[in-house]
Motif scaffolding. Structure first.
Motif, PDB file in Angstrom:
ATOM      1  N   ALA A   1      22.271 -14.715  -0.509  1.00  6.32           N
ATOM      2  CA  ALA A   1      21.302 -15.258  -1.746  1.00  6.32           C
ATOM      3  C   ALA A   1      22.881 -14.870  -2.768  1.00  6.32           C
ATOM      4  CB  ALA A   1      20.612 -13.519  -0.574  1.00  6.32           C
ATOM      5  N   SER A   2      21.393 -15.748  -3.660  1.00 16.24           N
ATOM      6  CA  SER A   2      21.760 -15.792  -4.452  1.00 16.24           C
ATOM      7  C   SER A   2      21.651 -14.560  -5.265  1.00 16.24           C
ATOM      8  CB  SER A   2      22.372 -16.856  -5.476  1.00 16.24           C
ATOM      9  OG  SER A   2      21.065 -17.138  -5.736  1.00 16.24           O
ATOM     10  N   LEU A   3      22.106 -13.264  -6.485  1.00 15.34           N
ATOM     11  CA  LEU A   3      21.339 -12.669  -6.798  1.00 15.34           C
ATOM     12  C   LEU A   3      21.564 -13.421  -8.987  1.00 15.34           C
ATOM     13  CD1 LEU A   3      23.207  -9.925  -6.081  1.00 15.34           C
ATOM     14  CD2 LEU A   3      21.504 -10.651  -5.534  1.00 15.34           C
ATOM     15  N   THR A   4      20.100 -13.103  -9.223  1.00 12.21           N
ATOM     16  CA  THR A   4      19.702 -13.741 -10.329  1.00 12.21           C
ATOM     17  C   THR A   4      19.858 -12.680 -11.465  1.00 12.21           C
ATOM     18  OG1 THR A   4      18.105 -15.067  -9.183  1.00 12.21           O
ATOM     19  CG2 THR A   4      18.242 -14.709 -11.982  1.00 12.21           C
ATOM     20  N   LEU A   5      21.082 -12.571 -12.109  1.00 14.86           N
ATOM     21  CA  LEU A   5      20.894 -11.666 -13.428  1.00 14.86           C
ATOM     22  C   LEU A   5      20.174 -12.030 -14.467  1.00 14.86           C
ATOM     23  CD1 LEU A   5      25.044 -11.475 -12.942  1.00 14.86           C
ATOM     24  CD2 LEU A   5      22.796 -10.128 -11.740  1.00 14.86           C
ATOM     25  N   LEU A   6      19.280 -11.066 -14.929  1.00 14.95           N
ATOM     26  CA  LEU A   6      18.467 -11.471 -15.519  1.00 14.95           C
ATOM     27  C   LEU A   6      18.893 -11.262 -16.860  1.00 14.95           C
ATOM     28  CD1 LEU A   6      15.089  -8.530 -14.610  1.00 14.95           C
ATOM     29  CD2 LEU A   6      15.992 -11.344 -13.616  1.00 14.95           C
ATOM     30  N   CYS A   7      19.978 -11.195 -17.890  1.00 17.46           N
ATOM     31  CA  CYS A   7      20.946 -11.426 -18.436  1.00 17.46           C
ATOM     32  C   CYS A   7      22.661 -12.145 -18.955  1.00 17.46           C
ATOM     33  CB  CYS A   7      21.158  -9.770 -19.358  1.00 17.46           C
ATOM     34  SG  CYS A   7      22.331  -8.378 -18.358  1.00 17.46           S
ATOM     35  N   ILE A   8      22.150 -12.568 -17.631  1.00 16.87           N
ATOM     36  CA  ILE A   8      23.254 -13.420 -17.304  1.00 16.87           C
ATOM     37  C   ILE A   8      23.354 -14.833 -18.418  1.00 16.87           C
ATOM     38  CG2 ILE A   8      25.290 -14.398 -15.843  1.00 16.87           C
ATOM     39  CD1 ILE A   8      25.269 -11.255 -16.118  1.00 16.87           C
ATOM     40  N   PRO A   9      24.219 -15.123 -19.315  1.00 17.30           N
ATOM     41  CA  PRO A   9      23.741 -17.369 -19.349  1.00 17.30           C
ATOM     42  C   PRO A   9      24.739 -18.073 -18.566  1.00 17.30           C
ATOM     43  CG  PRO A   9      25.905 -16.013 -20.638  1.00 17.30           C
ATOM     44  CD  PRO A   9      25.016 -15.189 -19.767  1.00 17.30           C
ATOM     45  N   ALA A  10      25.808 -18.036 -17.896  1.00 20.88           N
ATOM     46  CA  ALA A  10      26.070 -18.966 -17.210  1.00 20.88           C
ATOM     47  C   ALA A  10      26.101 -18.521 -15.883  1.00 20.88           C
ATOM     48  CB  ALA A  10      27.760 -18.832 -17.812  1.00 20.88           C
ATOM     49  N   ILE A  11      25.921 -19.046 -14.516  1.00 22.65           N
ATOM     50  CA  ILE A  11      25.751 -18.639 -13.676  1.00 22.65           C
ATOM     51  C   ILE A  11      25.818 -19.374 -12.487  1.00 22.65           C
ATOM     52  CG2 ILE A  11      23.609 -17.850 -11.569  1.00 22.65           C
ATOM     53  CD1 ILE A  11      21.976 -17.508 -13.766  1.00 22.65           C
TER      54      ILE A  11
ATOM     55  N   LYS B   1      20.526 -25.435   1.572  1.00 26.57           N
ATOM     56  CA  LYS B   1      18.848 -26.350   1.480  1.00 26.57           C
ATOM     57  C   LYS B   1      18.312 -26.423   1.944  1.00 26.57           C
ATOM     58  CE  LYS B   1      20.134 -31.496   0.505  1.00 26.57           C
ATOM     59  NZ  LYS B   1      20.837 -32.305   0.809  1.00 26.57           N
ATOM     60  N   GLN B   2      18.240 -25.809   3.523  1.00 35.31           N
ATOM     61  CA  GLN B   2      16.796 -25.672   3.604  1.00 35.31           C
ATOM     62  C   GLN B   2      16.132 -25.084   3.494  1.00 35.31           C
ATOM     63  OE1 GLN B   2      17.390 -26.129   7.618  1.00 35.31           O
ATOM     64  NE2 GLN B   2      15.556 -25.790   8.741  1.00 35.31           N
ATOM     65  N   ASN B   3      16.441 -23.563   3.281  1.00 34.71           N
ATOM     66  CA  ASN B   3      16.291 -22.717   2.423  1.00 34.71           C
ATOM     67  C   ASN B   3      16.698 -21.915   1.709  1.00 34.71           C
ATOM     68  OD1 ASN B   3      15.019 -22.082   5.718  1.00 34.71           O
ATOM     69  ND2 ASN B   3      17.485 -22.190   6.231  1.00 34.71           N
ATOM     70  N   PRO B   4      16.357 -22.480   0.170  1.00 39.44           N
ATOM     71  CA  PRO B   4      16.754 -22.367  -0.849  1.00 39.44           C
ATOM     72  C   PRO B   4      16.531 -20.630  -1.409  1.00 39.44           C
ATOM     73  CG  PRO B   4      15.404 -24.135  -1.288  1.00 39.44           C
ATOM     74  CD  PRO B   4      15.329 -24.009  -0.088  1.00 39.44           C
ATOM     75  N   PHE B   5      15.580 -20.540  -0.909  1.00 37.73           N
ATOM     76  CA  PHE B   5      15.501 -19.061  -1.376  1.00 37.73           C
ATOM     77  C   PHE B   5      16.172 -17.904  -0.470  1.00 37.73           C
ATOM     78  CE2 PHE B   5      13.643 -19.769   3.386  1.00 37.73           C
ATOM     79  CZ  PHE B   5      13.607 -19.086   4.097  1.00 37.73           C
ATOM     80  N   LEU B   6      17.455 -17.858   0.202  1.00 34.46           N
ATOM     81  CA  LEU B   6      17.641 -16.956   0.245  1.00 34.46           C
ATOM     82  C   LEU B   6      18.966 -17.544  -0.304  1.00 34.46           C
ATOM     83  CD1 LEU B   6      18.448 -18.290   4.203  1.00 34.46           C
ATOM     84  CD2 LEU B   6      16.832 -16.560   3.520  1.00 34.46           C
ATOM     85  N   VAL B   7      19.101 -17.424  -1.639  1.00 32.22           N
ATOM     86  CA  VAL B   7      20.218 -17.587  -2.461  1.00 32.22           C
ATOM     87  C   VAL B   7      19.804 -16.454  -3.587  1.00 32.22           C
ATOM     88  CG1 VAL B   7      21.972 -18.733  -3.446  1.00 32.22           C
ATOM     89  CG2 VAL B   7      21.023 -19.740  -1.539  1.00 32.22           C
TER      90      VAL B   7
END
Length: 721
Positions: free
Chosen positions: A14-24, A308-314
């Motif tokens: 899973a990739s963690l979306t950081l709400l205030c992070i500009p470069a990911i 790629k098959q399950n992008p929601f895991l990231v």
């Protein structure tokens, strides 16, 4: 690869979306999967059933798996809607964060860019990461196999230790080579609040050996796929690192991500427990391999295919946590300034020669840790209780018993000093002969004797075990020297063991013990680095081992020692030629001018005409160079620097009733060099000589206690000499 694993055997990418992070950038969080409390796995035979001809049962299982995946995907959509509401609360603070994604590998869409995509924009600041508890243990997992990777791990560990403020627990998935090297290194490093556990990588090969793989890392490059089965069931989370990574910040900042997203991850784990990660990656691998035939990026291809098959895991993390320096990455878009960097990933074959406008900064940072004195990282974490270490406690007890007012305190302390040791610094490969006659040449040296290595390798074709006393910076100089030498690189049967500098004395006997301990032959030739053995001595000694029945008797075969005062010498190719040079004054018996007693018992007059081995008796101060069985006694560590270090060992051989046998057709020649620092101290420092005399007397008393009445002759001989 830089990854994070979390959960009781629950596997989550899973990739963690950081709400205030500009470069990911992408980063993995893994949690394991269980079925009724047991790990689910597919054997190589089972996996064949899922290729083109599926059985009805396997097809139903696959459909069931897809249903569970869709359920989790729907749950994630709900989570994303919730997150978007939070994001919408502060749009003005996120200007410049665009959704455009740049591939980390130009022209490809399914390789390492799936873990290292970049979202453009660098205009906002990240919020404060949640703090990690003061004494919370951070778990780190690393897959390591072979000699080179073991060296890389040390630099990575140094960068982590330099910044850390928390206890660390390293989980090393290692082959037998890496485990031997790293177990010794950590045991002798003795860093407080650091624990290391090893997991046998060779036992995991069957789990991934069915996957065709062209990556240079070989089968070990696939090991991360099975970490959830390998690591302990009670391990909930772990940061997973590649060996070619350098940390520029405290690893606790990365560990804090777990706290920040704890609620979200727990919600996801509840669904992932039902997803059977083992089946998921195996089924994906089988399907992908039908098209690509083999992996080119090892486990990365499998991870990328699953994502790629399950992008929601990231979930996404800022890419300054994984600034990659490979040829096809746009690493400069990960940071506004080099001070923003967290982790540098040297994932290019060019390593330090990569092209980047900040390459000098990256290179200097890497070299700083490469050459950093690892002894300085033995600092305590105050306020954090450490696990009881028996070796450390015994050491402290021994040191406490010493009298610091004793004028010889520093000499006595050196005997108990634990020197950080890196075994097999370079690749080593040797298979002893089946006839059990192999002999390993053993010696020790410091930086000022490196020039002898090539000459010794030319004179001795058999295995060699060397202990080198170097600083961290000198170890890297030696590495460059060796890698630039065709002679040394052509020899794989030379074991180089680095003993790192500490203290004011040269620990000569410790070095000999290290070199002598790590051999794979039944016999050892106890030499010194300044001597060149005669051509053909290796084969001659193997024949002598049989002739004198060394396997079943206690014998020490003496190789007569000579010396030259000339830096350029036409080395004698036979005994006759050597005798001629001896008569002309080109050669001398060793130490004839300054220490005759050391080799006089060899009886050089008899050796001149001898055609058969002959026995000689021990005498006071006798210190010949000998070949003995590998189970001979160790050298006494109380003798450091110059004086009595070999004499004491020969005395102990005699006390254990070894026979001293002189070989009639063997010889070695000492080459000239500048006086060592220790002999200069011995000659100029009266206290040095007084302490050496005291240590000699104490050694002789110890001999009397161990060997009884027979050892009294050593006291008598010393008084009469």
């Amino acid at each position: 690869m830089l990854g994070i694993f979390r959960g009781r055997r629950k596997f989550l990418a899973a990739s963690l979306t950081l709400l205030c992070i500009p470069a990911i950038t992408w980063i993995y969080l893994f949690a394991g999967s269980f079925e009724d409390g047991k790990p689910v796995s597919l054997s190589p035979l089972e996996s064949q059933a899922h290729s083109p001809r599926y059985t009805a049962s396997s097809q139903r299982e696959r459909e069931s798996l897809e249903v569970r995946v869709r359920e989790v995907e729907e749950e994630n959509r709900s989570l994303r809607r919730q997150l978007s509401l939070v994001q919408g609360q502060g749009p003005a603070q996120r200007r410049g964060n665009h959704s455009k994604t740049y591939s980390m590998e130009e022209g490809t869409g399914d390789s390492e860019n799936l873990r290292a995509a970049i979202v453009a924009g660098n205009s906002s600041e990240c919020g404060q990461q949640p703090a990690v508890e003061k004494c919370e243990t951070i778990h780190v997992a690393i897959v390591c196999a072979g000699y080179n990777a073991s060296r890389d791990v040390v630099t990575l560990v140094k960068s982590v230790l330099f910044h850390r403020r928390n206890p660390l627990h390293f989980h090393l998935i290692a082959d037998s080579i890496a485990e031997q090297i790293l177990a010794t290194l950590f045991q002798t490093w003795m860093v407080p609040a650091v624990r290391v556990d090893f997991y046998n990588a060779d036992e995991l090969k069957s789990e991934v050996s069915w996957i065709p793989n062209k990556h240079y890392s070989g089968i070990y490059g696939l090991m991360k796929l099975v970490l959830t089965k390998t690591l302990p069931a009670n391990l909930e989370r772990v940061i997973v690192l590649d060996t070619d990574i350098t940390f520029a910040t405290d690893i606790a900042e990365l560990w804090a991500v777990f706290h920040k997203f704890k609620g979200v991850i727990l919600l996801l784990l509840d669904k992932l427990r039902k997803m059977k990660w083992e089946q998921m990656w195996r089924l994906t691998a089988e399907r992908e391999l039908m098209g690509m035939l083999s992996t080119s990026l090892a486990d990365q291809d499998i991870f990328n295919a699953v994502i790629k098959q399950n992008p929601f895991l990231v979930y996404q993390l800022p890419c300054f946590w994984n600034v990659q320096l490979s040829d096809h990455t746009r690493s400069e878009q990960c940071y506004r300034d080099v001070s923003d960097l967290k982790v540098i990933h040297w994932n290019s074959p060019k390593k330090l020669r990569v092209k980047n406008k900040h390459v000098e900064f990256f290179r200097n940072l890497y070299l700083t840790f490469l050459e950093y004195d690892g002894n300085l990282l033995r600092r305590e974490l105050f306020g954090c209780p450490s696990e009881t270490d028996v070796n450390s406690e015994n050491l402290q007890k021994q040191l406490a018993e010493l009298d610091e007012d004793d004028l010889c305190y520093e000499f006595r302390r050196e005997r108990f000093t634990v020197h950080r040791t890196h075994l097999y610094f370079l690749h080593y490969e040797f298979e002893p002969a089946a006839d059990n006659t192999d002999v390993t040449l053993v010696a020790q040296l410091s930086m000022d004797r490196l020039q002898m290595l090539e000459a010794i390798c030319k004179h001795w074709e058999g295995p060699i075990s060397l202990a080198l006393y170097l600083s961290d910076a000198e170890a890297q100089q030696f590495l460059r020297y060796a890698q630039g030498s065709e002679v040394l690189m052509s020899r794989h049967n030379v074991g180089y063991h680095i003993v790192y500098k500490e203290g004011q004395f040269y620990p000569v006997n410790l070095l000999r013990n290290v070199a002598m301990k790590h051999i794979s032959t039944p016999y050892v030739f106890l030499s010194d680095i300044d001597f060149l053995p005669m051509y053909g001595l290796y084969e001659y000694l193997r024949k002598s081992v049989i002739q004198l029945d060394l396997a079943n008797t206690k014998k020490a075969m003496i190789i007569p020692a000579f010396e030259t005062l000339r830096y350029r010498l036409s080395f004698p190719k036979s005994k006759a030629e050597l005798l001629s040079m001896l008569d002309m004054g080109t050669l001398f018996t060793f130490r004839y001018h300054v220490w005759t007693k050391g080799h006089a018992p060899t009886n050089f007059a008899k050796w001149r005409t001898a055609t058969m081995p002959y026995r000689v008796e021990w005498e006071a101060d006798f210190e010949p160079y000998v070949v003995v069985r590998q189970d001979c006694p160790e050298y006494d560590r109380r003798f450091v620097g110059f004086g009595w270090n070999k004499v004491a060992h020969i005395m102990e051989l005699d006390a254990q009733e070894y026979e001293f046998i002189v070989l009639p057709n063997a010889y070695m020649i000492h080459m000239p060099h500048a006086p060592s620092f220790d002999i200069t101290k011995f000659r100029s420092n009266k206290q040095y000589r007084i302490c050496l005399k005291t240590l000699k007397e104490e050694f002789q008393q110890d001999m009397s206690r161990r060997y009884g009445f027979a050892a009294l002759k050593y006291l008598t001989a010393e008084n009469n000499s």
